[in-house]
Scaffold this active site. Structure first.
Site, PDB file in Angstrom:
ATOM      1  CG  ASP A   1       0.399  -4.087   2.025  1.00 29.82           C
ATOM      2  OD1 ASP A   1       0.507  -5.000   2.871  1.00 29.82           O
ATOM      3  OD2 ASP A   1       1.250  -3.183   1.890  1.00 29.82           O
TER       4      ASP A   1
ATOM      5  CE  LYS B   1       3.080  -6.050   3.947  1.00 29.99           C
ATOM      6  NZ  LYS B   1       2.626  -4.848   4.696  1.00 29.99           N
TER       7      LYS B   1
ATOM      8  CG  ASP C   1      -0.359  -0.076   2.525  1.00 36.18           C
ATOM      9  OD1 ASP C   1       0.885  -0.199   2.597  1.00 36.18           O
ATOM     10  OD2 ASP C   1      -1.092  -0.004   3.524  1.00 36.18           O
ATOM     11  CB  SER C   2       4.590   1.724  -0.084  1.00 36.14           C
ATOM     12  OG  SER C   2       4.835   0.523  -0.793  1.00 36.14           O
TER      13      SER C   2
ATOM     14  CD  GLU D   1       7.573  -0.257   7.885  1.00 36.14           C
ATOM     15  OE1 GLU D   1       6.610  -0.956   7.510  1.00 36.14           O
ATOM     16  OE2 GLU D   1       7.804   0.887   7.436  1.00 36.14           O
TER      17      GLU D   1
ATOM     18  CD  GLU E   1       0.190  -1.384   8.050  1.00 35.34           C
ATOM     19  OE1 GLU E   1      -0.212  -0.574   8.916  1.00 35.34           O
ATOM     20  OE2 GLU E   1       0.747  -1.035   6.993  1.00 35.34           O
TER      21      GLU E   1
HETATM   22  O1  KIV Z   1       3.537  -1.157   1.671  1.00 36.70           O
HETATM   23  C1  KIV Z   1       4.726  -1.488   1.769  1.00 36.70           C
HETATM   24  O2  KIV Z   1       5.582  -1.163   0.943  1.00 36.70           O
HETATM   25  C2  KIV Z   1       5.106  -2.301   2.917  1.00 36.70           C
HETATM   26  C3  KIV Z   1       6.568  -2.566   3.130  1.00 36.70           C
HETATM   27  C4  KIV Z   1       7.193  -1.371   3.718  1.00 36.70           C
HETATM   28  C5  KIV Z   1       6.796  -3.775   3.946  1.00 36.70           C
HETATM   29  O3  KIV Z   1       4.277  -2.719   3.673  1.00 36.70           O
END
Ligand code: KIV
Length: 271
Positions: free
Chosen positions: A90, A120, A51-52, A189, A122
């Site tokens: 994510d 994934k 989600d980056s 992280e 959080e």
């Molecule tokens: O969204 C992302 O890029 C991440 C990484 C920093 C692990 O969750």
């Protein structure tokens, strides 16, 4: 030792096997077809449709604004490119917290519409109902603890997490809970290397670090950061393998000059 680079396809089971054989796991983000194809061919084990993308692709200041539809679009592009790597997508902010039914529906959309291989999300104990429900539908889940960017407005800063004993104990307990609930791997992280080592040693599932030191089972970086495209982002944990920001900027500058000076196109470059 199995030669994992030659394996046709990386699965969640391969990653667990890699941990047990002491083979480190390489993971990078990708959000589009072209980059995903390059890094898959280069031998990356796991591609994270992170989600980056909210920051890197869309220019938001946090990961919060990206939507489930947008994550699915990015994941579809990545999955189309990949032959070997495991593709993890994510779950965006708001698609799984506080409502395990919503979490299940969101993860099913990711698996069905994008054909990602895993999701994934959080958090620890506060999201365990969602994790349990998603896994009960046969969907592999990767956890994410430590600095969890979707909670940035709770933390207030992007500084190192779990430096104090209480937070470190909570993190260890969350990691164990995620393993017991059935997660196949966990991302840690920006936490102290010593703590990450302790977590990696106490779990049988792989622990993949970003800013969590070397004593974990694998490493993940944001692709655009490690390629040197994002100049303004300079955390201590980031190793830049290229300086693409300057290379691209210089290439574009030369192209502009060539167009203006009528150097491009030349005789060979026209019909
Ligand atoms: O969204 C992302 O890029 C991440 C990484 C920093 C692990 O969750």
């Amino acid at each position: 030792m199995t030669t994992f680079k030659k394996l046709k396809k990386i699965t969640t089971h391969t990653l667990v096997e890699m941990k047990h054989e002491g083979v480190k796991i390489s993971m990078l983000t990708a959000y589009d077809y072209t980059f995903a194809k390059i890094i898959d061919n280069a031998g990356i084990d796991v591609i994270l449709v992170g989600d980056s993308a909210s920051n890197v692709m869309a220019g938001h200041i946090s990961t919060l604004p990206i939507t489930l539809d947008q994550m699915i679009y990015h994941a579809q592009s990545v999955v189309r490119a990949v032959n070997r790597a495991l593709v993890v997508c994510d779950m965006p902010f708001g698609s799984y917290q506080g409502d395990s039914k919503n979490a299940l529906n969101s993860s099913i959309r990711i698996m069905k519409e994008a054909e990602a291989h895993a999701v994934k999300l959080e958090g620890g104990v506060e999201v365990v109902d969602s994790v349990r429900r998603i896994i009960s539908a046969g969907i592999p889940v990767m956890g994410h603890l430590g600095l969890t960017p979707q909670s940035i407005y709770k933390f207030g800063t992007y500084s190192v997490r779990a430096k104090e004993e209480k937070e470190a104990e909570q993190l260890i307990s969350d990691a164990k809970l995620l393993e017991e609930t059935g997660c196949f791997a966990i991302v840690l992280e920006k936490i102290p290397a010593k703590l990450a080592k302790k977590v990696a040693e106490s779990l049988t599932i792989p622990v993949i670090g970003i800013g969590a030191g070397k004593y974990v089972d694998g490493q993940v970086l944001v692709l655009h950061d490690m390629l040197g495209m994002t100049k303004e982002f300079n955390p201590r944990f980031l190793r830049r393998y290229m300086n693409l920001h300057d290379d691209i900027s210089s290439a574009v500058g030369r192209y502009v000059d060539d167009v203006k000076s009528l150097d491009f196109p030349n005789e060979e470059e026209q019909y």
